[in-house]
Design a protein around this motif. Structure first.
Motif, PDB file in Angstrom:
ATOM      1  N   THR A 217     -18.590  -1.046  -5.358  1.00 26.37           N
ATOM      2  CA  THR A 217     -17.094  -1.126  -5.144  1.00 26.37           C
ATOM      3  C   THR A 217     -16.390  -0.364  -6.620  1.00 26.37           C
ATOM      4  O   THR A 217     -17.249   0.183  -7.636  1.00 26.37           O
TER       5      THR A 217
ATOM      6  N   GLN B 226      -9.989   5.570   0.999  1.00 31.65           N
ATOM      7  CA  GLN B 226     -11.022   4.848   0.298  1.00 31.65           C
ATOM      8  C   GLN B 226     -11.135   5.461  -1.017  1.00 31.65           C
ATOM      9  O   GLN B 226     -10.781   6.396  -1.502  1.00 31.65           O
TER      10      GLN B 226
ATOM     11  N   SER C  27      -6.844   0.199   2.845  1.00 29.33           N
ATOM     12  CA  SER C  27      -8.336   0.793   3.167  1.00 29.33           C
ATOM     13  C   SER C  27      -8.650   1.379   4.526  1.00 29.33           C
ATOM     14  O   SER C  27      -9.709   1.965   4.313  1.00 29.33           O
TER      15      SER C  27
ATOM     16  N   LYS D 101      -7.228   5.249  -6.135  1.00 30.09           N
ATOM     17  CA  LYS D 101      -6.793   6.185  -4.989  1.00 30.09           C
ATOM     18  C   LYS D 101      -5.553   7.186  -4.901  1.00 30.09           C
ATOM     19  O   LYS D 101      -5.291   7.973  -4.562  1.00 30.09           O
TER      20      LYS D 101
ATOM     21  N   ASP E 182       0.766  -1.275  -0.066  1.00 32.36           N
ATOM     22  CA  ASP E 182       0.049  -0.002  -0.075  1.00 32.36           C
ATOM     23  C   ASP E 182       0.819   1.184  -0.050  1.00 32.36           C
ATOM     24  O   ASP E 182       0.236   2.123  -0.084  1.00 32.36           O
TER      25      ASP E 182
ATOM     26  N   LYS F 147      -7.152   0.227  -5.879  1.00 29.77           N
ATOM     27  CA  LYS F 147      -5.950   0.810  -5.088  1.00 29.77           C
ATOM     28  C   LYS F 147      -5.456   2.162  -6.033  1.00 29.77           C
ATOM     29  O   LYS F 147      -5.113   2.915  -5.421  1.00 29.77           O
TER      30      LYS F 147
END
Length: 381
Positions: A328, A300, A296, A286, A258, A283
């Motif tokens: 989603t 978000q 997460s 984001k 991440d 991902k």
């Protein structure tokens, strides 16, 4: 003689000890492998000079904390090749650390005067086999700060009990080679076991500092190997996609997870010619929205943002409205695909722009690959 002591966890000291909690988090900190190895070393060397093991044994960490560690095992060997072994069970606190519960041993043997402190890798501790790490090839994977800590405590014990401070320290970790398979060590060229790590001696739960440090060491190894193209991947599926797309060697693959920001900020200071970022569509959406931590719990998927990007890509208002209520990010993508709207490419392009902004003037060319859960490429820039 081998004796089994208590649980082997650290307690007391300025860090708060067992049961203490970090302010604002309610989480209990733990102790690095370096701190555990230092405590074991101090206990073993003390036993060599005095005949008795201090239990618990107290050490001072770089920032002044003074935790105490219970000994899980101890052994004093007589004869011409005298040595002492002490062992501590690593307590990582509330951090999900793969080395939590590992038995860290230090065996100390006296050396002739002026020999200094010599470090050896015992069973379960790795050996450096590639350049680019803060240790020379062939050295045991005992990092610089833990080495400094062990030297300082050897000197302290020598001054107190009349020793010369000339010792051989062999650090080992029970089942360390098996545990190391779950770490970056094999990819970094650290073979045979774990690394003895730690800069402060304290494990901060969920600080992710170890993962980020592994990313940095991965960049260092790639650069030292002359790699001009590295790939930062969010997981194993994205890594497989990169391998199918580019003929990159293993040491050019960065397990980003991440931590997109960690990769980009380090490459800003230590650039390579080309960076590929590959990850799941959600991902990377984001990253496209400006988030550098893709977890997460800390960022978000923004459906309104996706609807805006879809509109820029030609989506009609009715589709944009559907996207804002999608369950989603992947559902939003499928809605766009069904109407021929290249949302995946748009997200990849915006993620690339955000990555370039973090890299600033660093001479790094960036390309971005978005995939779905099956590893199918759904967007590129």
């Amino acid at each position: 003689m081998t004796t089994d002591g208590g649980g082997g966890s650290a307690s007391g000291g300025a860090a708060g000890g067992r049961g203490a909690q970090l302010k604002h988090t309610g989480l209990r900190p733990g102790w690095t492998t370096g701190a555990c190895a230092t405590a074991a070393t101090k206990a073993a060397y003390t036993a060599l000079l005095t005949g008795g093991f201090p239990d618990p044994v107290t050490i001072e960490l770089p920032k002044g904390q003074t935790p105490s560690f219970a000994l899980a095992k101890e052994r004093l060997t007589a004869g011409p090749d005298r040595s002492a072994m002490a062992a501590v069970v690593k307590d990582a606190g509330d951090d999900p650390d793969v080395t939590h519960g590992a038995l860290i041993r230090a065996t100390v043997r006296l050396l002739p005067p002026d020999s200094g402190v010599v470090f050896r890798a015992g069973p379960g501790v790795g050996t450096v086999t590639r350049p680019g790490l803060p240790l020379e090839v062939g050295e045991p994977a005992i990092n610089p700060v833990p080495r400094q800590l062990m030297r300082a405590h050897v000197a302290e014990v020598a001054a107190r009990y009349g020793g010369t401070g000339d010792v051989e320290i062999t650090v080992s970790v029970d089942h360390g080679e098996e545990i190391a398979r779950s770490t970056w060590n094999p990819r970094l060229g650290i073979l045979g076991g774990l690394s003895i790590l730690g800069t402060t001696g304290i494990v901060v739960p969920y600080s992710c500092s170890a993962w980020i440090d592994s990313i940095r060491r991965g960049v260092d190894v790639a650069r030292a190997a002359g790699r001009t193209h590295v790939a930062a991947c969010t997981g194993s599926t994205s890594e497989k996609t990169v391998l199918a797309t580019y003929a990159l060697p293993e040491d050019a693959l960065l397990d980003m997870g991440d931590f997109a920001g960690a990769v980009l900020k380090y490459l800003r200071r230590h650039p390579v010619d080309r960076l590929t970022i590959c990850g799941g569509f959600a991902k990377l959406s984001k990253l496209a929205a400006g988030h550098l931590d893709l977890h997460s719990a800390r960022s978000q998927v923004n459906k309104d943002f996706l609807a805006t990007l879809a509109t820029e890509a030609g989506a009609p208002p009715s589709l944009a409205a559907q996207i804002t209520t999608a369950n989603t990010g992947l559902e939003a993508l499928r809605l766009c695909e069904s109407q021929g709207i290249p949302l995946g490419n748009t997200v990849a392009a915006r993620a690339r722009t955000e990555a370039q902004a973090v890299l600033r003037e660093a001479p790094v060319e960036v390309d971005v690959i978005c995939i779905d859960r099956a590893g199918t490429v759904v967007g590129r820039s």
